[in-house]
Write a protein that holds these residues in place. Structure first.
Motif: not given
Length: 812
Positions: A553-565, A581-585, A614-621
């Motif tokens: 879990i990262v704060s935003d997409v730029p952090t994700a891009r930098e870490l992937i690089e 930030d994407r989860l909030k949307t 968590l609701r996205l990953l485990l809400g239907d379990v």
């Protein structure tokens, strides 16, 4: 790299120092059979570390040393040196010229050298590994090795191919590593056995330490007691010895005085004896001289009488002869004329001469009888004188005995008087000693009572100390258990911290990405980190999420891009990132759960910002008890995924997963909760440890106080015992003195009785001696009177004899 020189000394047939130089290119060694061509190849193999004797065409290793000939003695060692030019740096050494040497002595000692520096065989094998050179490499090929290469045995060909390919080094390392691992595994097993044995030994030693400490304490106490007893006995013996020494000095003084007096008396006695002997000798001499003088006087008197008689007779004869001459001259003429008258007258004269001769014989016979009688009387008088002297000596001895007996009697009387006075004086001392003894007995009884009382207190205090020691031991054992538990918790804490910090259990790419958390501030953590649940739910979550637990879990997409690089550049694999930030949307509605079902999400705790994920990953379990229940509910609620408490999963009607799951000691989920629980447990244990330590300190303080009191009591007991022993010693001394007084009094009574008996015997002896002295004195007086009388008669008879002698002479 090539072989440039080979030097042999004492190797097989090379007795002399032999050098073979090899230049670049091909070198060939030729010669007849038996000249040593194969020995050179053996030397190369041998110096490279060959250990198989069969490869050197020998029965044992010492056969490679020159064994001698008829004209040359065998050598005691062999050495082979091989020089290699390392011009291409194939050998792992900084030298361009490497000299490999090997020595062997007949004693079996072997040496390896590289450039004249001692090394190991392994060093030589390592330096030539994967270089094509070595004892078993393809660079040294004999005829039989050619046959091995051409044979159908794949294993033999593979050895050469591995050497040529350079993989032997890795195989050797692999075998070495496997051997080390196996040895380590065996060592670990052995260590566990040793630990269990050591634990037993430690427990045994702890018990022995306790026993040893108690033994040392008892030994020290025993030593102190023995020293005290020895000191007491020493002082008691000194006290016992002092009166004895005083008595001994007094007796020694009396003995010396008595001995001195006896010496003086003996000296006087010897003087008296010497004087008596001298007097007797003088008396004997005087008697002898008297006898001699008497004999001489008698002889002189006799000679004088004879001489006087002869002289008178001679004078008379002379006168007569002169007268007769004159008469004869006058009458010569008358005689001639009166011859007839004279012849008649001659006849008459002859008759008268015969008568005179008869008278002379009578007088001579009487004189001889008187002389014999006088000689007999003289002999009897001499015997009387001898008897008188002997009786006088006996009488003198008897008088001396009488005097000595009287002196002894006087000494015994004085001694008896002194002893009686001593008995009277000791009566007061005896009463005083009895009073002191009574006082000491009361004091000893009081000390004994006090000692018994103190000993009872010591026993009670020792019992209390033993109970306190047991409490301390139990508390200490509890403390040790808590410390062991703390050590175990700290070990778990450290291990868990290490697992958490290294993200053990996650993929390597996730571990690498989480290591960049310090570089990138926007990394929150993995999905597993943000979830906390009970142990049962944690296991089910791991099954459901599986690889999704590695999502970062990262704060935003730029952090994700930098870490992937960064991961891509380091070629660490693939990672999945979830930008917050994407989860909030996203609009993830709260699921609606029918009655009678148990959603898994209700068993999970997390921050509010991670709830949408968590609701996205485990809400239907939904959790069910078993697979049948899950199947029934899946038909009723197809929009949910189901998981049983045994770990079986059901996704819709299409996919069912199940089987066994290996139980993990530390789940990926809830590690931080476990960490907090362990930390809380450590704090609780530390608090408990502090309380136990405080209790143990209090127990130790009480124990020290009790031991101090015990020490004081023992010191008081020691002082009381010493006072008791001292009192007992004084009492024994008083008893001894009383016994000595009684014994002395009895001895004095016995002495008085003995003195009285001796006095009685001496008085009888004195009485007897006095009677004997009086008797002998009376007999001596009679003998003296008889001697005087007989001597007077002897002198009278001697005078008569002298007169008779004169008459005889006159008659002649």
């Amino acid at each position: 790299m090539y072989l440039s020189r080979l030097q042999l000394i004492g190797f097989k047939s090379f007795a002399h120092k032999t050098k073979l130089d090899f230049n670049e290119g091909l070198s060939c060694i030729i010669g007849p059979n038996g000249s040593g061509k194969s020995n050179i190849v053996d030397a190369v193999r041998w110096v490279l570390g060959e250990q198989r004797v069969s490869s050197l065409r020998s029965d044992k290793m010492e056969n490679v040393i020159f064994s001698g000939t008829r004209t040359r003695k065998p050598m005691g060692m062999t050495e082979v040196s091989m020089t290699i030019q390392n011009n291409k740096n194939i050998l792992k050494t900084e030298f361009e010229e490497v000299v490999i040497s090997r020595r062997l002595y007949r004693s079996g000692e072997s040496q390896y050298l590289i450039n004249k520096t001692p090394v190991r065989l392994k060093d030589i094998q390592d330096i030539f590994m994967d270089t094509g050179m070595g004892a078993n490499s393809y660079s040294v090929i004999e005829l039989k090795m050619v046959e091995s290469i051409l044979s159908e045995n794949k294993q033999e060909r593979r050895l050469l191919l591995d050497e040529a390919a350079g993989v032997v080094k890795y195989k050797v390392r692999r075998k070495s590593a496997l051997r080390k691992l196996e040895a380590t595994r065996l060592d670990l097993n052995r260590i566990n056995d040793i630990i269990s044995e050591v634990d037993k030994v430690v427990r045994s030693l702890s018990r022995q330490v306790g026993k040893a400490r108690r033994y040392i304490e008892y030994t020290d106490e025993l030593k102190k007691l023995e020293i005290g007893l020895a000191r007491f006995r020493y002082h008691r013996y000194l006290e016992d010895i002092q009166p004895l020494q005083a008595q001994l000095k007094e007796l020694s003084k009396i003995k010396e005085e008595s001995h001195h007096q006896i010496t003086i008396d003996e000296a006087l006695l010897e003087d008296y004896k010497r004087e008596i002997i001298q007097i007797e000798q003088d008396l004997q001499k005087i008697n002898a001289e008297l006898h001699q003088q008497d004999s001489r006087v008698a002889q002189i008197n006799q000679e004088e009488a004879v001489a006087r008689t002869k002289l008178e007779e001679m004078e008379k004869t002379k006168q007569r002869f002169a007268q007769e001459i004159a008469e004869y001259e006058q009458k010569i003429s008358l005689l001639q004329t009166n011859l007839t008258e004279y012849e008649a007258e001659l006849t008459q004269l002859n008759e008268q001469a015969e008568l005179a001769q008869e008278e002379y014989r009578r007088i001579a016979a009487e004189r001889n009888d008187e002389l014999e009688q006088i000689q007999k009387e003289k002999h009897e008088i001499d015997q009387l004188n001898d008897t008188f002297r002997k009786q006088l000596q006996i009488l003198t001895g008897e008088k001396d005995k009488l005097k000595q007996s009287e002196l002894k009697a006087g000494f015994l009387i004085d001694q008896k008087t002194e002893i009686q006075k001593e008995i009277e004086r000791s009566g007061d001392t005896f009463k005083e000693l009895q009073d002191r003894l009574s006082t000491q007995q009361k004091l000893r009884q009081e000390k004994a009572r006090l000692q018994t009382e103190l000993q009872d207190n010591i026993t009670q205090l020792e019992k209390r100390i033993e109970e306190q020691k047991e409490s301390i031991a139990a508390t200490q054992e509890e403390k040790n258990k808590i410390i062991n538990e703390l050590e175990r918790l700290n070990s778990r804490l450290n291990f868990l911290n290490q697992i958490i910090s290294s993200y053990e259990g996650h993929s390597s790419s996730t571990q690498f990405a989480m290591q960049q958390k310090d570089r990138l501030k926007g990394i929150h953590g993995t999905v597993a980190e943000i979830i906390s649940a009970d142990p049962e739910a944690s296991g089910l979550i791991e099954i459901i999420l599986s690889d999704a637990l590695n999502y970062i879990i990262v704060s935003d997409v730029p952090t994700a891009r930098e870490l992937i690089e960064i991961v891509r550049k380091e070629n660490k694999g693939r990672i999945t990132l979830v930008p917050l930030d994407r989860l909030k949307t996203l609009s993830v509605p709260d699921p609606v759960y029918p009655d009678g079902i148990d959603p898994l999400i209700r068993h999970i705790k997390t921050d509010q910002q991670y709830q949408p994920l968590l609701r996205l990953l485990l809400g239907d379990v939904v959790i069910t008890d078993d697979l049948d229940t899950a199947l029934r509910q899946s038909e009723k609620y197809p929009e949910f995924r189901f998981i049983t408490r045994n770990g079986h999963t059901l996704a819709g009607q299409q996919r069912i997963s199940g089987g066994s799951v290996k139980k993990k000691e530390y789940s990926l989920i809830g590690r931080k909760d476990q960490l907090r629980q362990i930390e809380q447990a450590i704090r609780d244990k530390q608090n408990t440890l502090n309380k136990v330590s405080s209790t143990l300190t209090e127990y130790n303080a009480l124990l020290q106080k009790s031991e101090k009191g015990l020490t004081e009591l023992r010191e008081r007991v020691k002082v009381t015992r010493e006072e008791f022993f001292k009192t007992e010693a004084i009492e024994n001394q008083l008893k001894y003195e009383i016994e000595q007084h009684e014994r002395s009094k009895a001895e004095q009574r016995n002495q008085i009785k003995t003195i009285e008996q001796n006095l009685k015997a001496l008085n009888e002896e004195i009485k007897k001696l006095r009677a004997e002295v009086e008797t002998k004195q009376s007999e001596l007086n009679k003998l003296e009177s008889e001697t005087i009388r007989r001597t007077g008669e002897f002198e009278r008879k001697n005078e008569i004899l002298q007169n008779m002698t004169d008459e005889v002479q006159q008659a002649q």
